[in-house]
Design a protein around this motif. Structure first.
Motif, mmCIF file in Angstrom:
data_model
loop_
_atom_site.group_PDB
_atom_site.id
_atom_site.type_symbol
_atom_site.label_atom_id
_atom_site.label_comp_id
_atom_site.label_asym_id
_atom_site.label_seq_id
_atom_site.Cartn_x
_atom_site.Cartn_y
_atom_site.Cartn_z
ATOM 1 N N THR A 127 -72.011 -3.409 22.661
ATOM 2 C CA THR A 127 -71.786 -2.134 21.980
ATOM 3 C C THR A 127 -72.467 -0.982 22.723
ATOM 4 O O THR A 127 -73.386 -1.185 23.523
ATOM 5 C CB THR A 127 -72.322 -2.167 20.540
ATOM 6 N N GLY B 183 -74.438 1.200 21.331
ATOM 7 C CA GLY B 183 -75.827 1.239 20.877
ATOM 8 C C GLY B 183 -76.703 0.246 21.607
ATOM 9 O O GLY B 183 -77.835 0.568 21.994
ATOM 10 N N ASP C 177 -67.252 1.599 20.411
ATOM 11 C CA ASP C 177 -66.884 2.144 19.111
ATOM 12 C C ASP C 177 -67.657 3.438 18.888
ATOM 13 O O ASP C 177 -68.883 3.411 18.792
ATOM 14 C CB ASP C 177 -67.219 1.131 18.018
ATOM 15 N N ASP D 19 -70.470 3.483 16.354
ATOM 16 C CA ASP D 19 -71.453 2.429 16.587
ATOM 17 C C ASP D 19 -72.609 2.499 15.583
ATOM 18 O O ASP D 19 -73.188 3.561 15.357
ATOM 19 C CB ASP D 19 -71.983 2.561 18.014
ATOM 20 N N GLU D 20 -72.935 1.354 14.989
ATOM 21 C CA GLU D 20 -73.968 1.276 13.951
ATOM 22 C C GLU D 20 -75.342 1.704 14.459
ATOM 23 O O GLU D 20 -76.070 2.433 13.774
ATOM 24 C CB GLU D 20 -74.038 -0.152 13.413
ATOM 25 N N SER E 109 -66.308 6.693 24.408
ATOM 26 C CA SER E 109 -65.478 5.556 24.005
ATOM 27 C C SER E 109 -64.965 4.771 25.206
ATOM 28 O O SER E 109 -63.821 4.363 25.245
ATOM 29 C CB SER E 109 -64.282 6.041 23.178
#
Length: 191
Positions: free
Chosen positions: A11, A13, A51, A54-55, A185
């Protein structure tokens, strides 16, 4: 100076945290515009699941900076925080205020020739960029098999160094800004 790193993560992050660790562990102290920075010569980030929501970025990123950076990529308005410079969106979709849509051009180029190695967008507008140089200066796109990829070339940015010099968690904030600037992205990102 450090020769840089290649970082593979799932990811954005995770890549952000990994490049922050490399900068903290291997970065060489330098100065830019009179401000202290830690610097590595080159970082290549390979993000498997890019994404924008992203968390980790949502959890640890500065919401105001995230909104500001995302707006820079979609709004065609001038960016007052950058001295009235043209936004990335205007540079992508109306290069040099000439009506040239570079994104459409890259897509068409790769449709016609998927093996092309010259599907490139530039954000630098030398006739008008006199006080601000975009941190993402060039984007190269290519296709390998069924996978499309891109890399970015970026320059140093005064905003990044100001974050380094003023933020209590400055190194992480600096890296976060670089990641957002360079990797909104992408599958492959080189910053």
């Amino acid at each position: 100076m450090s020769s840089g790193a290649t970082i593979h993560r799932d990811t954005i992050g995770e890549a952000w945290l990994a490049v922050a660790e490399v900068i903290l562990e291997e970065g060489v102290p330098e100065h830019y515009d009179g401000l202290p920075i830690l610097e590595i010569e080159h970082a290549t980030l390979v993000v498997e699941v890019p994404d924008p929501g992203d968390e980790l970025i949502a959890r640890f990123g500065d919401p105001a900076r995230l909104a500001w950076m995302r707006a820079n990529f979609v709004d065609h308005e001038r960016v007052e925080a950058l001295g009235g410079a043209r936004s990335y969106a205007s540079r992508f979709f109306d290069y040099g205020a000439t009506g040239r849509d570079q994104v459409a051009w890259v897509i068409e180029r790769l449709r016609k020739d998927p093996a092309s190695r010259s599907a490139t967008i530039t954000t630098f507008e030398p006739l008008s960029d006199t006080s601000y140089i975009p941190c993402v200066s060039m984007l190269d796109f290519w296709v390998r098999g069924e996978r499309s990829s891109w890399s970015s070339t970026r320059t140093a940015s005064t905003s990044v160094q100001k974050v380094m010099a003023t933020s209590p968690n400055s190194r992480s904030s600096c890296t976060m800004w670089r990641m957002l600037c360079s990797a909104p992205s992408a599958l492959y990102v080189s910053s």
